[in-house]
Design a protein around this motif. Structure first.
Motif, short mmCIF file in Angstrom:
data_model
loop_
_atom_site.label_atom_id
_atom_site.label_comp_id
_atom_site.label_asym_id
_atom_site.label_seq_id
_atom_site.Cartn_x
_atom_site.Cartn_y
_atom_site.Cartn_z
N LYS A 18 4.07 -2.40 0.80
CA LYS A 18 2.97 -2.44 -0.15
C LYS A 18 3.52 -2.98 -1.46
CE LYS A 18 0.07 0.93 0.06
NZ LYS A 18 -0.58 2.26 -0.10
N ILE A 19 2.85 -4.00 -1.99
CA ILE A 19 3.27 -4.62 -3.24
C ILE A 19 2.21 -4.34 -4.30
CG2 ILE A 19 4.07 -6.73 -4.35
CD1 ILE A 19 5.65 -6.03 -1.81
N TYR A 20 2.61 -3.69 -5.38
CA TYR A 20 1.72 -3.46 -6.51
C TYR A 20 1.99 -4.53 -7.55
CZ TYR A 20 1.15 1.28 -4.57
OH TYR A 20 0.89 2.36 -3.77
N GLY A 21 0.95 -5.30 -7.88
CA GLY A 21 1.13 -6.35 -8.87
C GLY A 21 0.16 -7.49 -8.64
N LEU A 47 6.72 -11.90 6.60
CA LEU A 47 6.61 -10.45 6.76
C LEU A 47 5.25 -9.97 6.25
CD1 LEU A 47 8.70 -8.30 7.74
CD2 LEU A 47 9.16 -7.84 5.32
N PRO A 48 4.52 -9.20 7.06
CA PRO A 48 3.21 -8.72 6.60
C PRO A 48 3.36 -7.72 5.45
CG PRO A 48 3.80 -7.67 8.67
CD PRO A 48 4.82 -8.72 8.43
N PHE A 49 2.39 -7.72 4.54
CA PHE A 49 2.42 -6.78 3.43
C PHE A 49 1.00 -6.58 2.92
CE2 PHE A 49 2.82 -11.00 1.61
CZ PHE A 49 2.00 -10.97 0.50
N GLU A 50 0.82 -5.50 2.19
CA GLU A 50 -0.45 -5.22 1.52
C GLU A 50 -0.25 -5.42 0.03
OE1 GLU A 50 -3.48 -1.49 0.50
OE2 GLU A 50 -1.80 -1.20 1.90
N LEU A 51 -1.08 -6.24 -0.58
CA LEU A 51 -1.01 -6.47 -2.02
C LEU A 51 -2.06 -5.60 -2.70
CD1 LEU A 51 0.23 -8.06 -4.39
CD2 LEU A 51 -1.59 -9.75 -4.07
N VAL A 52 -1.60 -4.71 -3.57
CA VAL A 52 -2.49 -3.87 -4.37
C VAL A 52 -2.54 -4.48 -5.77
CG1 VAL A 52 -2.93 -1.58 -5.29
CG2 VAL A 52 -1.83 -1.84 -3.05
N PRO A 53 -3.64 -5.14 -6.15
CA PRO A 53 -3.68 -5.82 -7.45
C PRO A 53 -3.56 -4.84 -8.62
CG PRO A 53 -5.43 -6.61 -6.01
CD PRO A 53 -4.86 -5.37 -5.37
N VAL A 54 -2.54 -5.04 -9.42
CA VAL A 54 -2.34 -4.28 -10.66
C VAL A 54 -2.12 -5.30 -11.77
CG1 VAL A 54 -0.94 -2.58 -11.88
CG2 VAL A 54 -1.29 -2.35 -9.40
N TYR A 58 0.09 -12.11 -8.58
CA TYR A 58 0.95 -13.29 -8.43
C TYR A 58 1.42 -13.82 -9.77
CZ TYR A 58 0.45 -13.90 -3.38
OH TYR A 58 0.54 -13.73 -2.02
N LYS A 59 0.60 -13.70 -10.80
CA LYS A 59 0.99 -14.21 -12.11
C LYS A 59 1.81 -13.16 -12.86
CE LYS A 59 -2.91 -17.38 -12.31
NZ LYS A 59 -4.23 -17.71 -12.89
N SER A 60 2.99 -12.94 -12.31
CA SER A 60 3.92 -11.95 -12.86
C SER A 60 5.27 -12.16 -12.18
CB SER A 60 3.41 -10.53 -12.58
OG SER A 60 3.57 -10.20 -11.20
N ARG A 61 6.21 -11.28 -12.46
CA ARG A 61 7.51 -11.34 -11.78
C ARG A 61 7.40 -11.05 -10.29
NH1 ARG A 61 9.26 -9.42 -16.92
NH2 ARG A 61 11.08 -10.56 -17.75
N ALA A 62 6.23 -10.66 -9.84
CA ALA A 62 6.02 -10.43 -8.41
C ALA A 62 6.25 -11.70 -7.60
CB ALA A 62 4.62 -9.90 -8.16
N THR A 63 6.24 -12.87 -8.24
CA THR A 63 6.49 -14.11 -7.50
C THR A 63 7.81 -14.04 -6.74
OG1 THR A 63 7.37 -15.07 -9.54
CG2 THR A 63 5.10 -15.63 -8.95
#
Length: 219
Positions: A3-6, A24-31, A8-13
């Motif tokens: 699970k990724i909290y963040g 790799l599958p993942f769930e993006l939780v927009p923060v 795309y327009k951040s250091r999450a890149t």
């Protein structure tokens, strides 16, 4: 599932590029970053870095944060190293020596490049880079970056990648930090081997896929 909290327009890149490389599958939780909102604590406002529910996960209130089967990690460069070691196969270290080299390049980028490179990036994103004041600021940052970029130039004159003879997480970590200085073309012109390496990294299909999602993101 990761699970990724963040956003795309951040250091999450950094972690999102790595996940594209791995498939790799993942769930993006927009923060969203709180500074992008007029009142990040207003009732009904979208989840952001000042939201109590996010601060309960990451007390620093920074993105990205990752969660992997209950394990939470809040620093983006630590996240990429962790994921590469656990899931990355050849993108991660194959022995203790490579492990140390990947960590060395990651820390080098974070401590010797990121701060000054960000001055260029922020000047560009704010529109100041086209002004005399912005160009003076970029030139000052570029002077400070000359030494670490010289280290990169020497390395990439003899090596195609950061570590070993293959693409690894070290290239992702380096490239995503060097990218901040990319708007100041004179710096890259003075370091052609580094510029060539960066172009190859950004030409990878996984980077292009990640970047397209970043460009398409609606805040």
């Amino acid at each position: 599932m990761l699970k990724i909290y963040g956003v795309y327009k951040s250091r999450a890149t950094r972690i999102l590029w790595l996940l594209e490389e791995l498939g790799l599958p993942f769930e993006l939780v927009p923060v969203l970053q709180a500074y992008k909102l007029d009142d990040p604590k207003a009732p009904g406002v979208r989840l952001n870095t000042h939201s109590p529910e996010f601060l309960a996960i990451n007390p620093m209130g920074s993105i990205p944060t990752i969660e992997d089967d209950g394990f939470v990690l809040n620093e983006s460069l630590a996240q990429t190293i962790y994921v590469a070691k656990k899931y990355g196969g050849p993108l991660g270290p194959q022995d203790l020596s490579e492990d140390a080299q990947m960590l060395q390049w990651t820390l080098f980028a974070a401590t010797s490049i990121e701060s000054d490179a960000l001055r260029i990036s922020v000047s560009n994103s704010s529109g100041r880079l086209s002004t005399d004041a912005g160009q003076a600021e970029a030139k000052a940052a570029a002077r400070l970056l000359a030494r670490p970029f010289g280290v990169l130039e020497k390395h990439f004159s003899d090596h195609a990648y950061a570590v070993g003879d293959r693409f690894t997480v070290a290239d992702i970590n380096l490239a995503e930090i060097v990218r901040y200085a990319q708007p100041w073309q004179p710096l890259l012109d003075q370091h052609p081997k580094t510029a060539e390496w960066l172009a190859r990294m950004q030409g990878r299909p996984a980077f292009k896929a990640m970047w397209a999602k970043r460009l398409a993101e609606v805040e």
